[in-house]
Design a protein around this motif. Structure first.
Motif, PDB file in Angstrom:
ATOM      1  N   THR A  13      27.254  38.887  42.780  1.00  9.33           N
ATOM      2  CA  THR A  13      28.492  38.575  42.061  1.00  9.33           C
ATOM      3  C   THR A  13      28.721  39.609  40.951  1.00  9.33           C
ATOM      4  O   THR A  13      27.780  40.230  40.458  1.00  9.33           O
ATOM      5  CB  THR A  13      28.460  37.160  41.460  1.00  9.33           C
ATOM      6  N   GLY A  14      29.980  39.772  40.581  1.00  9.13           N
ATOM      7  CA  GLY A  14      30.315  40.785  39.580  1.00  9.13           C
ATOM      8  C   GLY A  14      29.938  42.171  40.046  1.00  9.13           C
ATOM      9  O   GLY A  14      29.455  43.000  39.267  1.00  9.13           O
ATOM     10  N   ALA A  15      30.171  42.439  41.347  1.00 10.75           N
ATOM     11  CA  ALA A  15      29.657  43.671  41.960  1.00 10.75           C
ATOM     12  C   ALA A  15      30.692  44.772  42.114  1.00 10.75           C
ATOM     13  O   ALA A  15      30.444  45.759  42.805  1.00 10.75           O
ATOM     14  CB  ALA A  15      29.041  43.340  43.326  1.00 10.75           C
ATOM     15  N   LEU A  37      30.933  40.635  45.730  1.00  7.83           N
ATOM     16  CA  LEU A  37      31.813  39.570  45.253  1.00  7.83           C
ATOM     17  C   LEU A  37      32.295  39.865  43.834  1.00  7.83           C
ATOM     18  O   LEU A  37      31.504  40.214  42.966  1.00  7.83           O
ATOM     19  CB  LEU A  37      31.065  38.238  45.302  1.00  7.83           C
ATOM     20  N   ASP A  38      33.593  39.718  43.634  1.00 11.81           N
ATOM     21  CA  ASP A  38      34.166  39.851  42.300  1.00 11.81           C
ATOM     22  C   ASP A  38      35.457  39.058  42.259  1.00 11.81           C
ATOM     23  O   ASP A  38      35.910  38.516  43.272  1.00 11.81           O
ATOM     24  CB  ASP A  38      34.409  41.321  41.939  1.00 11.81           C
ATOM     25  N   ARG A  40      38.577  39.844  42.034  1.00 12.10           N
ATOM     26  CA  ARG A  40      39.606  40.332  42.958  1.00 12.10           C
ATOM     27  C   ARG A  40      38.966  41.110  44.098  1.00 12.10           C
ATOM     28  O   ARG A  40      38.162  42.019  43.862  1.00 12.10           O
ATOM     29  CB  ARG A  40      40.611  41.229  42.220  1.00 12.10           C
ATOM     30  N   LYS A  41      39.322  40.760  45.319  1.00  5.97           N
ATOM     31  CA  LYS A  41      38.765  41.420  46.492  1.00  5.97           C
ATOM     32  C   LYS A  41      39.010  42.928  46.447  1.00  5.97           C
ATOM     33  O   LYS A  41      38.142  43.731  46.790  1.00  5.97           O
ATOM     34  CB  LYS A  41      39.384  40.813  47.750  1.00  5.97           C
ATOM     35  N   GLU A  42      40.207  43.323  45.978  1.00  4.43           N
ATOM     36  CA  GLU A  42      40.571  44.744  45.948  1.00  4.43           C
ATOM     37  C   GLU A  42      39.642  45.539  45.029  1.00  4.43           C
ATOM     38  O   GLU A  42      39.351  46.708  45.281  1.00  4.43           O
ATOM     39  CB  GLU A  42      42.030  44.921  45.468  1.00  4.43           C
ATOM     40  N   ALA A  43      39.169  44.890  43.970  1.00 11.52           N
ATOM     41  CA  ALA A  43      38.301  45.576  43.013  1.00 11.52           C
ATOM     42  C   ALA A  43      36.942  45.915  43.614  1.00 11.52           C
ATOM     43  O   ALA A  43      36.230  46.780  43.111  1.00 11.52           O
ATOM     44  CB  ALA A  43      38.121  44.718  41.761  1.00 11.52           C
ATOM     45  N   CYS A  44      36.585  45.220  44.699  1.00  7.86           N
ATOM     46  CA  CYS A  44      35.277  45.427  45.335  1.00  7.86           C
ATOM     47  C   CYS A  44      35.249  46.631  46.270  1.00  7.86           C
ATOM     48  O   CYS A  44      34.178  47.042  46.720  1.00  7.86           O
ATOM     49  CB  CYS A  44      34.889  44.188  46.151  1.00  7.86           C
ATOM     50  N   GLN A  45      36.420  47.177  46.570  1.00  5.55           N
ATOM     51  CA  GLN A  45      36.509  48.144  47.656  1.00  5.55           C
ATOM     52  C   GLN A  45      35.721  49.424  47.408  1.00  5.55           C
ATOM     53  O   GLN A  45      35.123  49.976  48.331  1.00  5.55           O
ATOM     54  CB  GLN A  45      37.980  48.484  47.947  1.00  5.55           C
ATOM     55  N   LEU A  88      20.731  35.846  46.519  1.00  9.65           N
ATOM     56  CA  LEU A  88      21.859  35.689  45.604  1.00  9.65           C
ATOM     57  C   LEU A  88      21.519  36.346  44.281  1.00  9.65           C
ATOM     58  O   LEU A  88      20.485  36.037  43.682  1.00  9.65           O
ATOM     59  CB  LEU A  88      22.167  34.205  45.376  1.00  9.65           C
ATOM     60  N   VAL A  89      22.377  37.242  43.834  1.00 12.40           N
ATOM     61  CA  VAL A  89      22.234  37.855  42.509  1.00 12.40           C
ATOM     62  C   VAL A  89      23.415  37.392  41.666  1.00 12.40           C
ATOM     63  O   VAL A  89      24.560  37.792  41.912  1.00 12.40           O
ATOM     64  CB  VAL A  89      22.184  39.394  42.585  1.00 12.40           C
ATOM     65  N   ASN A  90      23.142  36.518  40.701  1.00 16.07           N
ATOM     66  CA  ASN A  90      24.185  36.014  39.798  1.00 16.07           C
ATOM     67  C   ASN A  90      24.365  37.001  38.650  1.00 16.07           C
ATOM     68  O   ASN A  90      23.651  36.953  37.648  1.00 16.07           O
ATOM     69  CB  ASN A  90      23.782  34.639  39.251  1.00 16.07           C
ATOM     70  N   ASN A  91      25.321  37.896  38.827  1.00 19.05           N
ATOM     71  CA  ASN A  91      25.511  38.980  37.856  1.00 19.05           C
ATOM     72  C   ASN A  91      26.861  38.912  37.145  1.00 19.05           C
ATOM     73  O   ASN A  91      27.057  39.588  36.143  1.00 19.05           O
ATOM     74  CB  ASN A  91      25.363  40.327  38.571  1.00 19.05           C
ATOM     75  N   ALA A  92      27.798  38.113  37.650  1.00 12.67           N
ATOM     76  CA  ALA A  92      29.140  38.069  37.061  1.00 12.67           C
ATOM     77  C   ALA A  92      29.062  37.704  35.583  1.00 12.67           C
ATOM     78  O   ALA A  92      28.356  36.766  35.202  1.00 12.67           O
ATOM     79  CB  ALA A  92      30.004  37.064  37.816  1.00 12.67           C
ATOM     80  N   GLY A  93      29.791  38.440  34.767  1.00 13.39           N
ATOM     81  CA  GLY A  93      29.762  38.162  33.336  1.00 13.39           C
ATOM     82  C   GLY A  93      30.902  38.830  32.597  1.00 13.39           C
ATOM     83  O   GLY A  93      31.482  39.811  33.075  1.00 13.39           O
TER      84      GLY A  93
END
Length: 255
Positions: A13-15, A37-38, A40-45, A88-93
């Protein structure tokens, strides 16, 4: 060792950038199929493209980790695509820094919900698959700020909470062969640290120099420094490591 995560499926997450992007790329380089995973899907591209260009397998997933339905749907999408979920890496922040007397309820709630509620929802959804297959690795991204940091009452509290969450999940999920650990980065050069410099009215170069003076290794950390530790923790080489918080800060004293 390249290929040590062969046939494993990971969600980071937050990738879209920073530590999360570096982690997604490293896990893919080690052979994992990675859901990037982030919000917005577009931001992950960009991260997905980098993994694909290197010969890896990646999937962009848009998800607000504060929303239980979106989290459940994201995990289901990954399992539907690759048949399992191992890591699972919980990185979103996020940060909403301010001194306590200036901190709004929204500043507090946003940070708590992304860091703590997000890790809770993602872990709860992922563990169902891990328990069923009796195998899993969860890594939560804490911070040296968990030990206290001026202007970060919300962030420090959330990151300290993640350490308690980590140890508790390690106890609960251990009987199902699921390892749960946390990494706690110090000064890492990311957009978040650049924002911190801006907040205190310093150029990033000045901000970095001041930090390095207090770091015994005499350099700032890179996202890859964190990704390398995560890659070890989610590998079978770390199969007897669980409930731990590993500080990645170049031996910088806190306080």
């Amino acid at each position: 060792m390249l290929g040590r995560l062969q046939d494993r499926v990971a969600v980071v997450t937050g990738a879209a950038r920073g530590i999360g992007a570096a982690t997604a790329k490293r896990l893919a380089a080690d052979g994992a199929k990675v859901a990037v995973l982030d919000l917005r899907k577009e931001a992950c591209q960009d991260t997905v493209n980098a993994i694909s260009a290197a010969g890896g397998h990646a999937l962009a997933v848009g998800c607000d980790v504060r929303d239980a339905q979106q989290v459940e749907a994201a995990m289901q999408q990954v399992v539907a695509r690759w048949g399992r979920l191992d890591i699972l890496v919980n990185n979103a922040g996020i940060i909403r820094d301010n001194l306590l007397f200036r901190m709004s309820e929204d500043d507090w709630d946003m940070v708590m919900n992304v860091h703590l509620k997000g890790a809770f929802l993602c872990s709860r959804a992922a563990q169902r698959y891990m328990v069923e297959q009796r195998y899993g690795k969860i890594v939560n991204t804490s911070s040296t700020s968990a030990l206290g940091n001026r202007g970060q009452a919300n962030y420090a509290t959330a990151k300290a909470g993640l350490q308690g969450f980590t140890r508790t999940l390690a106890i609960e999920l251990g009987p199902f062969n699921i390892n749960v650990n946390a990494v706690a980065p110090g000064f890492i050069v990311t957009d978040m640290t650049r924002a911190a410099a801006e907040r205190v009215g310093m150029s990033f170069e000045e901000f970095e120099r001041a930090a390095i003076e207090r770091i015994p290794l005499r350099r700032a950390g890179k996202p890859e420094d964190v990704a390398n530790v995560v890659a070890f923790l989610v590998s079978d080489e770390a199969s007897y490591v669980s409930g731990q918080v590993i500080y990645i800060n170049g031996a910088r004293p806190q306080g």
